[in-house]
Design an enzyme around this catalytic site. Sequence first.
Site, PDB file in Angstrom:
ATOM      1  N   ASN A  35      35.844 -54.980  44.727  1.00  0.00           N
ATOM      2  CA  ASN A  35      34.856 -55.147  43.662  1.00  0.00           C
ATOM      3  C   ASN A  35      35.067 -54.000  42.676  1.00  0.00           C
ATOM      4  O   ASN A  35      34.604 -52.880  42.903  1.00  0.00           O
ATOM      5  CB  ASN A  35      33.457 -55.113  44.278  1.00  0.00           C
ATOM      6  CG  ASN A  35      32.366 -55.300  43.240  1.00  0.00           C
ATOM      7  OD1 ASN A  35      32.619 -55.259  42.032  1.00  0.00           O
ATOM      8  ND2 ASN A  35      31.142 -55.486  43.695  1.00  0.00           N
ATOM      9  N   LYS A  65      34.639 -50.759  44.873  1.00  0.00           N
ATOM     10  CA  LYS A  65      34.064 -50.873  46.219  1.00  0.00           C
ATOM     11  C   LYS A  65      34.952 -51.819  47.000  1.00  0.00           C
ATOM     12  O   LYS A  65      35.477 -52.783  46.434  1.00  0.00           O
ATOM     13  CB  LYS A  65      32.651 -51.447  46.156  1.00  0.00           C
ATOM     14  CG  LYS A  65      31.660 -50.539  45.485  1.00  0.00           C
ATOM     15  CD  LYS A  65      30.254 -51.122  45.632  1.00  0.00           C
ATOM     16  CE  LYS A  65      29.408 -50.679  44.466  1.00  0.00           C
ATOM     17  NZ  LYS A  65      28.486 -51.670  43.985  1.00  0.00           N
ATOM     18  N   ARG A  88      36.364 -59.607  43.053  1.00  0.00           N
ATOM     19  CA  ARG A  88      35.232 -60.023  42.224  1.00  0.00           C
ATOM     20  C   ARG A  88      35.655 -59.909  40.757  1.00  0.00           C
ATOM     21  O   ARG A  88      36.117 -58.850  40.319  1.00  0.00           O
ATOM     22  CB  ARG A  88      34.036 -59.108  42.471  1.00  0.00           C
ATOM     23  CG  ARG A  88      32.902 -59.403  41.522  1.00  0.00           C
ATOM     24  CD  ARG A  88      31.773 -58.418  41.684  1.00  0.00           C
ATOM     25  NE  ARG A  88      30.712 -58.737  40.760  1.00  0.00           N
ATOM     26  CZ  ARG A  88      30.029 -57.824  40.068  1.00  0.00           C
ATOM     27  NH1 ARG A  88      30.300 -56.543  40.203  1.00  0.00           N
ATOM     28  NH2 ARG A  88      29.080 -58.183  39.265  1.00  0.00           N
ATOM     29  N   HIS A 103      25.740 -62.853  38.587  1.00  0.00           N
ATOM     30  CA  HIS A 103      25.257 -62.724  39.979  1.00  0.00           C
ATOM     31  C   HIS A 103      25.476 -64.016  40.755  1.00  0.00           C
ATOM     32  O   HIS A 103      24.802 -64.264  41.761  1.00  0.00           O
ATOM     33  CB  HIS A 103      23.744 -62.408  40.062  1.00  0.00           C
ATOM     34  CG  HIS A 103      23.336 -61.047  39.571  1.00  0.00           C
ATOM     35  ND1 HIS A 103      22.125 -60.843  38.950  1.00  0.00           N
ATOM     36  CD2 HIS A 103      23.936 -59.845  39.636  1.00  0.00           C
ATOM     37  CE1 HIS A 103      22.001 -59.562  38.642  1.00  0.00           C
ATOM     38  NE2 HIS A 103      23.096 -58.933  39.039  1.00  0.00           N
ATOM     39  N   ASN A 139      19.111 -53.525  40.464  1.00  0.00           N
ATOM     40  CA  ASN A 139      19.022 -52.783  39.214  1.00  0.00           C
ATOM     41  C   ASN A 139      19.241 -53.765  38.054  1.00  0.00           C
ATOM     42  O   ASN A 139      18.507 -53.773  37.085  1.00  0.00           O
ATOM     43  CB  ASN A 139      20.025 -51.633  39.213  1.00  0.00           C
ATOM     44  CG  ASN A 139      19.641 -50.582  38.198  1.00  0.00           C
ATOM     45  OD1 ASN A 139      18.476 -50.393  37.876  1.00  0.00           O
ATOM     46  ND2 ASN A 139      20.638 -49.931  37.635  1.00  0.00           N
ATOM     47  N   GLY A 140      20.241 -54.641  38.194  1.00  0.00           N
ATOM     48  CA  GLY A 140      20.313 -55.832  37.357  1.00  0.00           C
ATOM     49  C   GLY A 140      19.486 -56.910  38.054  1.00  0.00           C
ATOM     50  O   GLY A 140      19.351 -56.860  39.280  1.00  0.00           O
ATOM     51  N   ARG A 162      17.697 -52.751  31.489  1.00  0.00           N
ATOM     52  CA  ARG A 162      17.847 -53.772  30.444  1.00  0.00           C
ATOM     53  C   ARG A 162      16.504 -54.429  30.140  1.00  0.00           C
ATOM     54  O   ARG A 162      15.711 -54.668  31.049  1.00  0.00           O
ATOM     55  CB  ARG A 162      18.830 -54.861  30.875  1.00  0.00           C
ATOM     56  CG  ARG A 162      20.234 -54.365  31.089  1.00  0.00           C
ATOM     57  CD  ARG A 162      21.182 -55.547  31.360  1.00  0.00           C
ATOM     58  NE  ARG A 162      22.395 -55.075  31.984  1.00  0.00           N
ATOM     59  CZ  ARG A 162      22.860 -55.498  33.169  1.00  0.00           C
ATOM     60  NH1 ARG A 162      22.216 -56.431  33.848  1.00  0.00           N
ATOM     61  NH2 ARG A 162      23.954 -54.993  33.669  1.00  0.00           N
ATOM     62  N   MET A 204      12.462 -48.607  41.812  1.00  0.00           N
ATOM     63  CA  MET A 204      11.165 -49.198  42.144  1.00  0.00           C
ATOM     64  C   MET A 204      10.384 -48.340  43.148  1.00  0.00           C
ATOM     65  O   MET A 204       9.155 -48.326  43.125  1.00  0.00           O
ATOM     66  CB  MET A 204      11.381 -50.617  42.677  1.00  0.00           C
ATOM     67  CG  MET A 204      10.137 -51.449  42.787  1.00  0.00           C
ATOM     68  SD  MET A 204       9.138 -51.523  41.272  1.00  0.00           S
ATOM     69  CE  MET A 204       9.964 -52.800  40.340  1.00  0.00           C
ATOM     70  N   ARG A 205      11.105 -47.604  44.026  1.00  0.00           N
ATOM     71  CA  ARG A 205      10.389 -46.735  44.979  1.00  0.00           C
ATOM     72  C   ARG A 205       9.570 -45.694  44.233  1.00  0.00           C
ATOM     73  O   ARG A 205       8.406 -45.453  44.545  1.00  0.00           O
ATOM     74  CB  ARG A 205      11.390 -46.016  45.896  1.00  0.00           C
ATOM     75  CG  ARG A 205      11.980 -46.907  46.944  1.00  0.00           C
ATOM     76  CD  ARG A 205      13.201 -46.292  47.560  1.00  0.00           C
ATOM     77  NE  ARG A 205      14.308 -46.373  46.618  1.00  0.00           N
ATOM     78  CZ  ARG A 205      15.585 -46.356  46.967  1.00  0.00           C
ATOM     79  NH1 ARG A 205      15.923 -46.228  48.221  1.00  0.00           N
ATOM     80  NH2 ARG A 205      16.529 -46.436  46.061  1.00  0.00           N
ATOM     81  N   GLY A 256      14.170 -56.900  45.678  1.00  0.00           N
ATOM     82  CA  GLY A 256      13.690 -58.114  46.339  1.00  0.00           C
ATOM     83  C   GLY A 256      13.647 -57.992  47.857  1.00  0.00           C
ATOM     84  O   GLY A 256      12.735 -58.509  48.504  1.00  0.00           O
ATOM     85  N   ASN A 308      13.445 -55.054  49.561  1.00  0.00           N
ATOM     86  CA  ASN A 308      12.731 -53.876  50.077  1.00  0.00           C
ATOM     87  C   ASN A 308      11.331 -53.655  49.540  1.00  0.00           C
ATOM     88  O   ASN A 308      10.540 -52.957  50.174  1.00  0.00           O
ATOM     89  CB  ASN A 308      13.553 -52.614  49.775  1.00  0.00           C
ATOM     90  CG  ASN A 308      14.882 -52.633  50.494  1.00  0.00           C
ATOM     91  OD1 ASN A 308      14.925 -52.658  51.720  1.00  0.00           O
ATOM     92  ND2 ASN A 308      15.969 -52.651  49.737  1.00  0.00           N
ATOM     93  N   GLU A 341      27.292 -60.130  48.996  1.00  0.00           N
ATOM     94  CA  GLU A 341      28.284 -60.635  48.049  1.00  0.00           C
ATOM     95  C   GLU A 341      29.707 -60.473  48.584  1.00  0.00           C
ATOM     96  O   GLU A 341      30.564 -61.320  48.354  1.00  0.00           O
ATOM     97  CB  GLU A 341      28.111 -59.946  46.695  1.00  0.00           C
ATOM     98  CG  GLU A 341      26.803 -60.370  46.029  1.00  0.00           C
ATOM     99  CD  GLU A 341      26.430 -59.536  44.817  1.00  0.00           C
ATOM    100  OE1 GLU A 341      26.841 -59.885  43.717  1.00  0.00           O
ATOM    101  OE2 GLU A 341      25.721 -58.526  44.987  1.00  0.00           O
TER     102      GLU A 341
HETATM  103  P1  AMP Z   1      20.782 -53.127  43.866  1.00  0.00           P
HETATM  104  O1  AMP Z   1      21.200 -53.186  42.419  1.00  0.00           O
HETATM  105  O2  AMP Z   1      20.655 -54.476  44.504  1.00  0.00           O
HETATM  106  O3  AMP Z   1      21.605 -52.163  44.686  1.00  0.00           O
HETATM  107  O4  AMP Z   1      19.293 -52.541  43.859  1.00  0.00           O
HETATM  108  C1  AMP Z   1      19.046 -51.207  43.498  1.00  0.00           C
HETATM  109  C2  AMP Z   1      17.561 -51.009  43.274  1.00  0.00           C
HETATM  110  O5  AMP Z   1      16.823 -51.413  44.442  1.00  0.00           O
HETATM  111  C3  AMP Z   1      17.147 -49.554  43.072  1.00  0.00           C
HETATM  112  O6  AMP Z   1      17.265 -49.172  41.728  1.00  0.00           O
HETATM  113  C4  AMP Z   1      15.698 -49.555  43.520  1.00  0.00           C
HETATM  114  O7  AMP Z   1      14.877 -49.837  42.398  1.00  0.00           O
HETATM  115  C5  AMP Z   1      15.585 -50.704  44.477  1.00  0.00           C
HETATM  116  N1  AMP Z   1      15.311 -50.287  45.856  1.00  0.00           N
HETATM  117  C6  AMP Z   1      16.202 -49.915  46.798  1.00  0.00           C
HETATM  118  N2  AMP Z   1      15.551 -49.599  47.943  1.00  0.00           N
HETATM  119  C7  AMP Z   1      14.231 -49.793  47.721  1.00  0.00           C
HETATM  120  C8  AMP Z   1      13.038 -49.658  48.518  1.00  0.00           C
HETATM  121  N3  AMP Z   1      13.084 -49.245  49.798  1.00  0.00           N
HETATM  122  N4  AMP Z   1      11.870 -49.973  47.919  1.00  0.00           N
HETATM  123  C9  AMP Z   1      11.807 -50.381  46.642  1.00  0.00           C
HETATM  124  N5  AMP Z   1      12.878 -50.527  45.854  1.00  0.00           N
HETATM  125  C10 AMP Z   1      14.088 -50.244  46.385  1.00  0.00           C
END
Ligand code: AMP
Length: 401
Positions: free
Chosen positions: A12, A19, A94, A183, A214-215, A244, A286-287, A335, A337, A387
């Site tokens: 990727n 990755k 990818r 995606h 993040n996206g 975004r 989001m945390r 979604g 977490n 993915e």
């Molecule tokens: P991704 O792009 O799928 O790797 O998602 C990354 C995003 O997931 C991060 O910027 C966080 O906002 C969110 N995230 C990851 N872990 C948690 C968690 N335990 N609780 C809430 N948001 C999380």
Amino acid sequence: MSTGPTRVLVLNSGSSSVKYQLIDMRDSSRLAVGLVERIGERTSRLKHTPADGESRERTAPVADHEAALKAVAAELAEDGLGLDSPELAAIGHRVVHGGLRFTEPTVVDDDVLAEIERLIPLAPLHNPAGLAGLRTARALRPDLPQVAVFDTAFHTTMPESAARYAIDPEVADHHRIRRYGFHGTSHAYVSRETARLLGKDPSEVDVIVLHLGNGASASAVRGGVCVDTSMGLTPLEGLVMGTRSGDLDPAVIFHLARVGEMSMDEIDTLLNKRSGLLGLCGDNDMREIRRRVDGGDEAAALAFDIYIHRLKKYIGAYYAVLGTVDAVAFTAGVGENAAPVREAAVAGLEGLGLAVDSGLNAVRGGGARLISPADARVAVAVVPTDEELEIATQTYALVTA
Ligand code: AMP
């Protein structure tokens, strides 16, 4: 399962990172995983983790994607998993943009490479990285099938009514302007896994997939076939994301250019890198946003509310597009977490048959699971995306067909 080689290396290649995962298709086990990041900088870092050993980290400048892939090949070779291994069936890559031509995973030849290159104007940050990975891997193992798996492919089934913008079709076609969606590998995997969770065949279920990382993007999947998705010509359209804006009135751009005297590049950066949750409240994790909301921070609370409002609108829209919905599936970092996001997104939608059980929603971790009450009309699910496994599965299916 074929009796031939059973391993697939998944690559990727992002704009400044690679990755990778080496997967044994007999049991989907990871033989090695790793990443090279900050490619092109002096502080490049490689982290490699073999299944049966300690992680190794190296910090040394990695000039470009070719050098990165050679470094990955050397790490794999150190564990006896090198690219020359007879166990290796193929490399799955990818590739972000496949335009209208690539509707399926595709074995790469010179013609395919040329077409991916022709699509660079539609994905200027991403397709060059994918191409570099493909070219280098081909040079290292010219005899091995290299398979391109496209982020857009799953969405090529969208009807014209969903894929076209309401602009002059001649202008649109000349500039290849339409809604491609992204995606797709995740939406394909998660919609299928949701059907499996319900004990049904994908052809029997209608699912709304919410890929919130993040996206972020939503898709409406009818009987395993994508009929709408929220990202468009580029990944900027749709949901509120980490950085975004998602949907906005296109006239905002004219206004910023004419009245705000901003250049196109400045507006591009504003909407792609300094908007969304980050632009609204200064944080895109989001945390951290939830910690601030719980502590009474008003900017974080408003950012959260805007994020949820948009998400709800898409759930409602895709409910209407599908007509009947069997499941809503949450996936990716947020979604999978963020229980408060899932709860808020579904709150008030009981009239649509949607609800979450707060006890089930609060459970952390685990695989694909239902979080709706047992008697719910529509299943609400958390389905961790994978993915890399999806790319490996599609690659392996193609080369063993
Ligand atoms: P991704 O792009 O799928 O790797 O998602 C990354 C995003 O997931 C991060 O910027 C966080 O906002 C969110 N995230 C990851 N872990 C948690 C968690 N335990 N609780 C809430 N948001 C999380």
